[in-house]
Design a protein around this motif. Structure first.
Motif, PDB file in Angstrom:
ATOM      1  N   GLN A 322       0.817  -1.194   0.000  1.00  0.00           N
ATOM      2  CA  GLN A 322       0.000   0.000   0.000  1.00  0.00           C
ATOM      3  C   GLN A 322       0.851   1.244   0.000  1.00  0.00           C
ATOM      4  O   GLN A 322       1.881   1.309   0.653  1.00  0.00           O
ATOM      5  N   TYR A 325      -1.616   3.895   4.406  1.00  0.00           N
ATOM      6  CA  TYR A 325      -1.993   2.886   5.390  1.00  0.00           C
ATOM      7  C   TYR A 325      -3.499   2.892   5.606  1.00  0.00           C
ATOM      8  O   TYR A 325      -4.105   3.937   5.803  1.00  0.00           O
ATOM      9  N   GLN A 326      -4.100   1.744   5.560  1.00  0.00           N
ATOM     10  CA  GLN A 326      -5.528   1.634   5.839  1.00  0.00           C
ATOM     11  C   GLN A 326      -5.725   1.194   7.281  1.00  0.00           C
ATOM     12  O   GLN A 326      -5.130   0.231   7.731  1.00  0.00           O
ATOM     13  N   GLN A 327      -6.586   1.885   7.975  1.00  0.00           N
ATOM     14  CA  GLN A 327      -6.873   1.542   9.363  1.00  0.00           C
ATOM     15  C   GLN A 327      -7.777   0.313   9.406  1.00  0.00           C
ATOM     16  O   GLN A 327      -8.595   0.102   8.516  1.00  0.00           O
ATOM     17  N   PRO A 328      -7.645  -0.485  10.448  1.00  0.00           N
ATOM     18  CA  PRO A 328      -8.524  -1.657  10.555  1.00  0.00           C
ATOM     19  C   PRO A 328      -9.959  -1.253  10.841  1.00  0.00           C
ATOM     20  O   PRO A 328     -10.211  -0.427  11.715  1.00  0.00           O
TER      21      PRO A 328
END
Lengths: 333, 303
Positions: A322, A325-328
């Motif tokens: 990625q 960053y993708q948060q959960p």
């Protein structure tokens, strides 16, 4: 022996060329499976060349037959000069380096150098037929510039679901293949254990490359409990396979045995002269039908040292890395 | 320490893998292996693939069918959960699910293949399944599917593997089911958002405590009609008639979170709290419909 016309010649990296061949007539066509190989000969100055073995690069669904050539010796140097429109003599197909879609569901391909060629054919087949295989390709190259079919491999990775490539470049920090996983080390036992999650069983392993590489890979797999029938190898030294082919007809065997009996039965100078004469004939005829595959498209990649282990930092990240960053977030699944 | 993240489409949904490691070089083979394990699982247990082991078992219904050890392991977990939920979870709902229109994979549920179409079969109690050490035998008229627990089960498998590799800080998301462990790159425990019914904004968060935390959300918000969704009530064989829009469960095992979230949807908001407590679930968030409003029931470490 079928006759094919050279239709197209294309560079595929590291001095290797991809020859696309078309059958001269309908009678020259033959069917083959992805992963098999053919023998190839041609004419120079009115004389027929000896033949050599080459893995088929094309997939069975392609109209043309493709082989890849990298200059290693006299034969490939001469073959490298082949131009579009010239005629080549092709015989085959041979070999069992093929996928069984029902059996080979989880597959690890292990290639080194020009040993990548049959895997290109297999991967094209997987893509074209949408075979539901989970495939990991471990490609051992000499240095980053040695990555043959680099663009096509990356394209295949994006086209085939559940297909991942790991390049082992063996040279620290120099590899630059955008969008690829590159490990600047050899294929070691530890890496294999990691990549297979220690689950060596239930997986088919296809290995192709120089004999040193193949031996070291095979030893690792056997040491980790992989069954023999799950290890499929394709050596470039294929003379033994060819010798078991249709060339060893009953007629030829009878000829050889009769010759041997004659040699044993005749004494003195006459016998020795006769022996020499027959040996030359056998040698000459064998050369026309049994290619000396050891000098063919073998790779310049040096023997893979399975014990070598380095711990440098990675040079690139995978194509799925990625950029943000993708948060959960738990969502309806 | 570095935080590395990869995303791919797998299992018919978005999957995200996030690892916190001190050696990025070593993370690459781990990512490869994780994707390979996910791909292997899908190839084995997909109900959409005509040549998966699951489809083969369904084709062989009525006969003792030799299966892989992976299949035995998963079917054993499914059987245990079917018993623990009193049949509210039943992997034999596949014919009902397909009759409800879910023959294909999301987002095109109606695009199923003839080979994987078992609409002519029926929903039977899971107790009718026979399991040997190397074989299973489905009732003749039944068809099995692990869609209800597959992602959760796989998450548990992946996390076990990661710990065996010495990786303790990560979070994995398989289509919205999440399992996290340890801390973020900052040293703080992970914070997991819970998606609202608008499928955009978070309506709550769960804070990890450094250990293993699994969070699963089930719901009917992906429906394509007023009463057409993919959560089948095994008691009726029809899409659950429920006021619950989504149910989120947080626990330590992803497979339990997955199943109990679905059960909470099925039983409805009035019974969900009691039902969850009776199954020792103390962290949940249930969004349900009350008139035109969306109400929330929550308990435990959710803010």
């Amino acid at each position: 022996m079928s006759q094919f016309e050279v239709e197209h010649v294309q560079d595929v990296g590291d001095g290797a060329r991809l020859l696309s061949l078309r059958p001269l007539t309908a009678d020259d066509c033959f069917t083959y499976k992805a992963g098999q190989y053919v023998t190839v000969g041609f004419e120079r100055f009115g004389r027929r060349s000896p033949v050599r073995c080459f893995s088929i690069v094309s997939s069975p669904s392609q109209p043309e037959l493709q082989i890849a050539v990298r200059v290693e010796g006299k034969f490939t140097r001469a073959l490298d000069e082949i131009q579009s429109g010239e005629i080549m003599y092709v015989q085959g197909p041979f070999g069992d380096f093929t996928l069984d879609p029902l059996y080979d569901r989880n597959v690890v391909f292990m290639a080194a150098g020009i040993g990548i060629t049959p895997f290109i054919s297999l991967l094209r087949q997987v893509r074209d037929q949408k075979l539901p295989c989970t495939i990991t390709l471990l490609y051992r190259t000499g240095r980053s510039g040695d990555v043959l079919f680099k663009d096509e491999l990356l394209q295949l990775q994006s086209q085939i679901p559940n297909f991942h490539i790991v390049f082992f470049t063996g040279e620290r920090g120099k590899a630059q293949i955008p969008g690829a996983v590159i490990l600047p080390e050899s294929i070691t036992e530890r890496r294999l254990q990691q990549i297979t999650a220690g689950q060596f069983g239930g997986v088919s392993y296809f290995i192709c490359g120089p004999s040193g590489f193949m031996n070291s890979m095979e030893k690792i797999l056997l040491r980790n409990g992989v069954r023999n029938d799950r290890i499929i190898t394709e050596s470039f030294n294929q003379s033994s396979k060819l010798s078991l082919g249709s060339h060893w007809s009953a007629q030829r065997l009878t000829y050889v045995f009769a010759t041997l009996l004659l040699v044993v039965g005749v004494g003195g100078i006459m016998a020795l002269d006769l022996d020499r004469t027959i040996s030359k004939q056998v040698s000459a005829q064998t050369m026309n039908t049994m290619p000396n595959a050891t000098a063919n498209n073998s790779s310049s990649v040096t023997t893979d040292d399975s014990t070598t282990s380095t711990t440098p930092t990675p040079t690139t990240t995978t194509q799925t890395q990625q950029t943000y960053y993708q948060q959960p977030m738990s969502s309806v699944s | 320490m570095k935080r590395l993240q990869q995303q791919r489409q797998a299992l018919g949904s978005d999957c995200l893998l996030t690892l916190v490691v001190d050696d990025a070089f070593n993370a690459e083979p781990m990512f490869i292996s994780l994707w390979q394990q996910i791909g292997r699982f899908e190839a084995t247990f997909s109900r959409f693939q005509p040549d998966s082991e699951l489809t083969y078992v369904n084709e062989q219904a009525g006969q003792q069918t030799p299966v892989s050890s992976e299949f035995i392991a998963l079917v054993t977990v499914a059987k245990d959960l079917a018993e623990r939920t009193g049949g509210l979870y039943n992997p034999f709902v596949l014919p009902s699910l397909q009759r409800a229109g879910y023959k294909g994979s999301w987002p095109d549920p109606q695009a199923g293949l003839v080979q994987t179409d078992f609409t002519d079969r029926r929903l039977v109690p899971f107790s009718e399944l026979r399991v040997g050490s190397t074989w299973v035998q489905l009732p003749t008229s039944a068809a099995i599917d692990f869609g209800g627990i597959g992602k959760g089960y796989l998450l548990d498998q992946l996390t076990d593997w990661l710990h065996a590799q010495g990786v303790d800080n990560y979070w994995l998301s398989l289509g919205g089911d999440i399992l996290c462990s340890g801390n973020d790159v900052t040293g703080e425990p992970w914070t997991i958002g819970i998606q609202g019914v608008d499928q955009q904004h978070a309506v709550g968060t769960v804070q990890g405590k450094g250990g293993r935390l699994a969070i699963a959300t089930s719901g009917v918000t992906k429906r394509r009609g007023p009463s057409w969704h993919h959560i089948i009530d095994p008691r009726t064989g029809r899409p659950a008639d429920t006021d619950v829009l989504t149910a989120t469960i947080a626990t330590t095992a992803a497979v339990e979170a997955d199943v109990f979230a679905k059960c909470a949807v099925i039983v409805g908001s009035s019974a969900a709290v009691e039902w969850l407590k009776s199954h020792t679930i103390d962290t949940y968030l249930v969004q349900y419909k009350k008139g035109t409003d969306v109400q929330i029931l929550t308990e435990g470490n959710i803010t």
